[in-house]
Motif scaffolding. Structure first.
Motif, PDB file in Angstrom:
ATOM      1  N   GLN A   4       2.721   6.790   6.063  1.00  0.00           N
ATOM      2  CA  GLN A   4       2.367   7.214   4.729  1.00  0.00           C
ATOM      3  C   GLN A   4       3.179   6.483   3.593  1.00  0.00           C
ATOM      4  O   GLN A   4       3.926   6.326   3.483  1.00  0.00           O
ATOM      5  CB  GLN A   4       3.091   8.794   4.688  1.00  0.00           C
ATOM      6  N   ILE A   5       1.984   5.967   2.603  1.00  0.00           N
ATOM      7  CA  ILE A   5       2.422   5.201   1.647  1.00  0.00           C
ATOM      8  C   ILE A   5       1.798   5.712   0.197  1.00  0.00           C
ATOM      9  O   ILE A   5       0.620   5.981   0.085  1.00  0.00           O
ATOM     10  CB  ILE A   5       1.866   3.975   1.789  1.00  0.00           C
ATOM     11  N   THR A   6       3.002   5.977  -0.608  1.00  0.00           N
ATOM     12  CA  THR A   6       2.443   6.415  -1.798  1.00  0.00           C
ATOM     13  C   THR A   6       2.301   5.280  -2.900  1.00  0.00           C
ATOM     14  O   THR A   6       3.064   4.268  -2.899  1.00  0.00           O
ATOM     15  CB  THR A   6       3.636   7.370  -2.621  1.00  0.00           C
ATOM     16  N   LEU A   7       1.076   5.076  -3.492  1.00  0.00           N
ATOM     17  CA  LEU A   7       0.562   4.043  -4.031  1.00  0.00           C
ATOM     18  C   LEU A   7       1.447   3.898  -5.532  1.00  0.00           C
ATOM     19  O   LEU A   7       1.658   5.081  -6.107  1.00  0.00           O
ATOM     20  CB  LEU A   7      -0.959   4.024  -4.511  1.00  0.00           C
ATOM     21  N   HIS A  54      -6.305   5.901  -6.449  1.00  0.00           N
ATOM     22  CA  HIS A  54      -5.682   5.841  -7.688  1.00  0.00           C
ATOM     23  C   HIS A  54      -4.212   5.754  -7.853  1.00  0.00           C
ATOM     24  O   HIS A  54      -3.549   6.167  -6.860  1.00  0.00           O
ATOM     25  CB  HIS A  54      -6.059   6.958  -8.486  1.00  0.00           C
ATOM     26  N   PRO A  55      -3.567   5.499  -8.839  1.00  0.00           N
ATOM     27  CA  PRO A  55      -1.793   5.244  -8.771  1.00  0.00           C
ATOM     28  C   PRO A  55      -1.389   6.748  -8.237  1.00  0.00           C
ATOM     29  O   PRO A  55      -1.965   7.391  -8.830  1.00  0.00           O
ATOM     30  CB  PRO A  55      -1.740   4.957 -10.291  1.00  0.00           C
ATOM     31  N   HIS A  56      -0.402   6.742  -7.749  1.00  0.00           N
ATOM     32  CA  HIS A  56       0.208   7.836  -7.044  1.00  0.00           C
ATOM     33  C   HIS A  56      -0.348   8.440  -5.967  1.00  0.00           C
ATOM     34  O   HIS A  56       0.403   9.565  -5.558  1.00  0.00           O
ATOM     35  CB  HIS A  56       0.644   8.767  -8.433  1.00  0.00           C
ATOM     36  N   ASP A  86      14.113   0.195   4.801  1.00  0.00           N
ATOM     37  CA  ASP A  86      13.389   1.306   4.593  1.00  0.00           C
ATOM     38  C   ASP A  86      12.521   1.390   5.551  1.00  0.00           C
ATOM     39  O   ASP A  86      12.557   0.847   6.699  1.00  0.00           O
ATOM     40  CB  ASP A  86      12.555   1.303   3.169  1.00  0.00           C
ATOM     41  N   GLU A  87      11.213   2.067   5.541  1.00  0.00           N
ATOM     42  CA  GLU A  87      10.291   2.526   6.723  1.00  0.00           C
ATOM     43  C   GLU A  87       9.501   1.278   6.913  1.00  0.00           C
ATOM     44  O   GLU A  87       9.031   1.216   8.147  1.00  0.00           O
ATOM     45  CB  GLU A  87       9.748   3.667   6.520  1.00  0.00           C
ATOM     46  N   HIS A  88       9.456   0.165   6.081  1.00  0.00           N
ATOM     47  CA  HIS A  88       8.651  -0.808   6.535  1.00  0.00           C
ATOM     48  C   HIS A  88       9.456  -2.038   6.453  1.00  0.00           C
ATOM     49  O   HIS A  88       8.891  -2.833   7.184  1.00  0.00           O
ATOM     50  CB  HIS A  88       7.883  -1.079   5.003  1.00  0.00           C
ATOM     51  N   LEU A  89      10.519  -2.309   5.891  1.00  0.00           N
ATOM     52  CA  LEU A  89      11.344  -3.673   6.015  1.00  0.00           C
ATOM     53  C   LEU A  89      12.433  -3.500   6.485  1.00  0.00           C
ATOM     54  O   LEU A  89      13.244  -2.379   6.104  1.00  0.00           O
ATOM     55  CB  LEU A  89      11.324  -4.163   4.442  1.00  0.00           C
ATOM     56  N   THR A 269       5.629  -0.526  -2.169  1.00  0.00           N
ATOM     57  CA  THR A 269       6.365   0.147  -3.317  1.00  0.00           C
ATOM     58  C   THR A 269       6.075  -0.791  -4.598  1.00  0.00           C
ATOM     59  O   THR A 269       6.355  -0.057  -5.705  1.00  0.00           O
ATOM     60  CB  THR A 269       7.735   0.670  -3.199  1.00  0.00           C
ATOM     61  N   LYS A 270       6.064  -2.014  -4.339  1.00  0.00           N
ATOM     62  CA  LYS A 270       5.866  -2.857  -5.672  1.00  0.00           C
ATOM     63  C   LYS A 270       7.201  -2.924  -6.328  1.00  0.00           C
ATOM     64  O   LYS A 270       7.543  -3.517  -7.350  1.00  0.00           O
ATOM     65  CB  LYS A 270       4.952  -2.464  -6.593  1.00  0.00           C
TER      66      LYS A 270
END
Length: 284
Positions: A4-7, A54-56, A86-89, A269-270
């Protein structure tokens, strides 16, 4: 495997197809599986590939074990120095004197064996992004899932992952320099690299003098390119080999080269990450 990734707030509006293909570099085969299985959701609802994000927005991807290959390796000691996770890195501090990863099936005792043991405790896996020489200590970045791995590879290729090294070298350096010398293989010793203006690959190292005496200098180095043994070869070429270098100088208790810091923009997450080790060559 469900991710799950929040833009982020600065996410450009684009189709799901473009997000998966162009931004996240999901392979064509995996995109096909995601589409036919309807394994992409936007804010908890199935979404079609022509629809926009879209964002978010919260994007969920469900991947099968068979979608990506994974090579099992023996587990090592899970007690590693984690600098960021974190969950990715996962960013961890490699000790000097051990290899980053195995080169042969069944090989043990490498840093990657230890990282996998640490992640296995949480039923997670790691993936190699880059490496440090066996003799070099410091920050190493790992992916924690196959989804983020190709994005990190692109960041490396585009020189958007920046690493700062510390080194202690022989002799007195009086000013900052940029070394631009092509590097190629040593025809007489397969372990080594040499300056090779004709056949070598372009290599650029920037270094800053922190302190110097008549006998040695403390410097920081930033790589513009990432050739094998680049810092070691460049400093040896200008007559200031790294102290303790068993290949390009004189061996001692250790090679005095340490990857102190890594800086990048998080692929999902940028967030701007600037991670460094607590230990320093200059204060040991």
């Amino acid at each position: 495997m469900k991710y799950q990734i929040t833009l982020p707030a600065n996410q450009p509006i684009m189709t799901v197809r473009d997000l998966l293909e162009q931004e996240w570099l999901v392979p064509r085969k995996v995109r096909h599986f995601l589409r036919v299985r309807k394994h992409v959701e936007r804010n908890g609802e199935p979404v079609k590939f022509h629809e926009e994000v879209h964002p978010h927005d919260q994007i969920s991807l469900t991947l099968e074990e068979s979608d990506y290959s994974f090579q099992e390796i023996p587990l090592g000691d899970p007690d590693i120095d984690v600098l960021f996770e974190d969950e990715h890195l996962l960013i961890a501090n490699k000790p000097f004197g051990i290899k980053t990863h195995p080169n042969q099936p069944g090989e043990t005792g490498t840093f990657f064996n230890h990282v996998q043991a640490y992640l296995a405790q949480k039923q997670e896996r790691g993936y190699i992004v880059h490496r440090l020489d066996k003799e070099t200590s410091g920050v190493v970045l790992f992916a924690k899932n196959p989804l983020v791995l190709p994005i990190l590879g692109r960041l490396l290729e585009q020189k958007e992952i920046h690493r700062t090294y510390q080194a202690i070298v022989k002799g007195k350096l009086t000013h900052d320099q940029t070394i631009r010398l092509a590097i190629g293989r040593d025809r007489h010793d397969r372990r080594k690299r040499v300056v090779d203006p004709r056949n070598g690959q372009q290599a650029v190292t920037h270094f800053h003098v922190v302190a110097a005496t008549a006998q040695q200098s403390m410097i920081t180095c930033i790589l513009e390119t990432g050739r094998t043994h680049q810092i070691r070869v460049h400093l040896h070429a200008i007559g200031h080999p790294i102290i303790g270098d068993p290949l390009y100088g004189k061996a001692s208790d250790r090679l005095y080269l340490h990857a102190k810091q890594i800086e990048l923009i998080h692929p999902f997450t940028k967030q701007h990450l600037n991670i460094e080790t607590k230990n320093s060559l200059f204060h040991e």
